[in-house]
Design a protein around this motif. Structure first.
Motif, PDB file in Angstrom:
ATOM      1  N   TRP A 102       0.929  -1.323   0.083  1.00 15.39           N
ATOM      2  CA  TRP A 102       0.108  -0.047  -0.070  1.00 15.39           C
ATOM      3  C   TRP A 102       0.769   1.242  -0.020  1.00 15.39           C
ATOM      4  O   TRP A 102       1.838   1.331   0.942  1.00 15.39           O
ATOM      5  CB  TRP A 102      -0.927  -0.009   1.330  1.00 15.39           C
ATOM      6  CG  TRP A 102      -1.484   1.343   1.632  1.00 15.39           C
ATOM      7  CD1 TRP A 102      -0.858   2.154   2.454  1.00 15.39           C
ATOM      8  CD2 TRP A 102      -2.766   1.872   0.946  1.00 15.39           C
ATOM      9  NE1 TRP A 102      -2.005   3.321   2.430  1.00 15.39           N
ATOM     10  CE2 TRP A 102      -2.798   3.112   1.535  1.00 15.39           C
ATOM     11  CE3 TRP A 102      -3.509   1.264  -0.084  1.00 15.39           C
ATOM     12  CZ2 TRP A 102      -3.985   3.952   1.044  1.00 15.39           C
ATOM     13  CZ3 TRP A 102      -4.627   1.749  -0.473  1.00 15.39           C
ATOM     14  CH2 TRP A 102      -4.849   3.240   0.296  1.00 15.39           C
ATOM     15  N   ARG A 103       0.771   2.167  -1.062  1.00 13.64           N
ATOM     16  CA  ARG A 103       1.543   3.244  -0.997  1.00 13.64           C
ATOM     17  C   ARG A 103       0.647   4.327  -0.956  1.00 13.64           C
ATOM     18  O   ARG A 103      -0.525   4.766  -1.780  1.00 13.64           O
ATOM     19  CB  ARG A 103       2.212   3.212  -2.147  1.00 13.64           C
ATOM     20  CG  ARG A 103       3.268   4.684  -2.471  1.00 13.64           C
ATOM     21  CD  ARG A 103       4.084   4.455  -3.621  1.00 13.64           C
ATOM     22  NE  ARG A 103       4.769   3.285  -3.990  1.00 13.64           N
ATOM     23  CZ  ARG A 103       6.025   3.048  -3.445  1.00 13.64           C
ATOM     24  NH1 ARG A 103       6.667   4.049  -2.739  1.00 13.64           N
ATOM     25  NH2 ARG A 103       6.641   1.843  -3.723  1.00 13.64           N
ATOM     26  N   ALA A 104       0.612   5.161   0.191  1.00 15.57           N
ATOM     27  CA  ALA A 104      -0.371   6.446   0.518  1.00 15.57           C
ATOM     28  C   ALA A 104      -0.132   7.657  -0.663  1.00 15.57           C
ATOM     29  O   ALA A 104       0.917   7.635  -0.877  1.00 15.57           O
ATOM     30  CB  ALA A 104      -0.174   6.989   1.667  1.00 15.57           C
ATOM     31  N   ALA A 105      -1.188   7.944  -1.076  1.00 17.76           N
ATOM     32  CA  ALA A 105      -1.305   9.067  -1.996  1.00 17.76           C
ATOM     33  C   ALA A 105      -0.694  10.529  -1.247  1.00 17.76           C
ATOM     34  O   ALA A 105      -0.099  11.191  -2.196  1.00 17.76           O
ATOM     35  CB  ALA A 105      -2.704   9.314  -2.615  1.00 17.76           C
ATOM     36  N   SER A 106      -1.062  10.671  -0.211  1.00 18.19           N
ATOM     37  CA  SER A 106      -0.646  11.795   0.539  1.00 18.19           C
ATOM     38  C   SER A 106       0.734  11.752   0.818  1.00 18.19           C
ATOM     39  O   SER A 106       1.090  10.616   1.457  1.00 18.19           O
ATOM     40  CB  SER A 106      -1.439  12.096   1.811  1.00 18.19           C
ATOM     41  OG  SER A 106      -1.033  13.062   2.698  1.00 18.19           O
TER      42      SER A 106
END
Length: 151
Positions: A102-106
């Motif tokens: 999971w790679r956060a957009a923020s």
């Protein structure tokens, strides 16, 4: 993740035992106890890592992935959900379990990258749909050559 670490511990212990067969007795004992110590350390690390994991939900809106988890408050039953949008990538797929990055957009989210073990046993009725969404989604890329926004 804990079962994977325990498998690694078993492999390390058996590998150390097999390797130790080739050395003299005093080296055999030192190598054996070194592997046992490494196994204990890996087991403790695995337990520590697993106990710190927060249960949450991976939500697909049809456009964007969102990770939701309960906020840490005194009243767990009334805890608001924390939400973070981002992107998912399947790293390992075992049909009934999957490891997803999971790679956060923020850029302010911490940690920015998380590794999630997903399991069919948690929601068997939704497992096929989840896997389809994980493999079928693609991030929306705006095409600057078409000013009308038509596909």
């Amino acid at each position: 993740m804990a079962w994977a670490m325990e498998t690694l511990v078993l492999a390390c212990t058996l590998g150390g035992w097999r390797l130790a067969q080739r050395f003299p007795a005093w080296r055999h004992d030192a190598l054996w106890w070194g592997c046992v110590a490494l196994s204990v350390i890996l087991s403790l690390w695995s337990w520590h890592w697993a106990s710190r994991q927060t249960a949450g939900w991976l939500v697909w809106s049809g456009q964007q992935w969102r990770l939701e988890w309960p906020a840490c408050t005194a009243e767990a039953s009334e805890a608001p959900l924390q939400r973070d949008e981002g992107a998912c990538a399947v790293l390992l797929d075992f049909q009934h379990m999957a490891l997803v990055r999971w790679r956060a957009a923020s850029t302010t989210s911490r940690p920015a990258v998380r590794y999630l073990w997903l399991s069919a046993s948690q929601a068997p009725a939704h497992w096929h749909a989840l896997r389809s969404a994980l493999y079928g989604w693609r991030p929306v890329v705006e095409d600057s050559s078409d000013p009308g926004g038509h596909p």
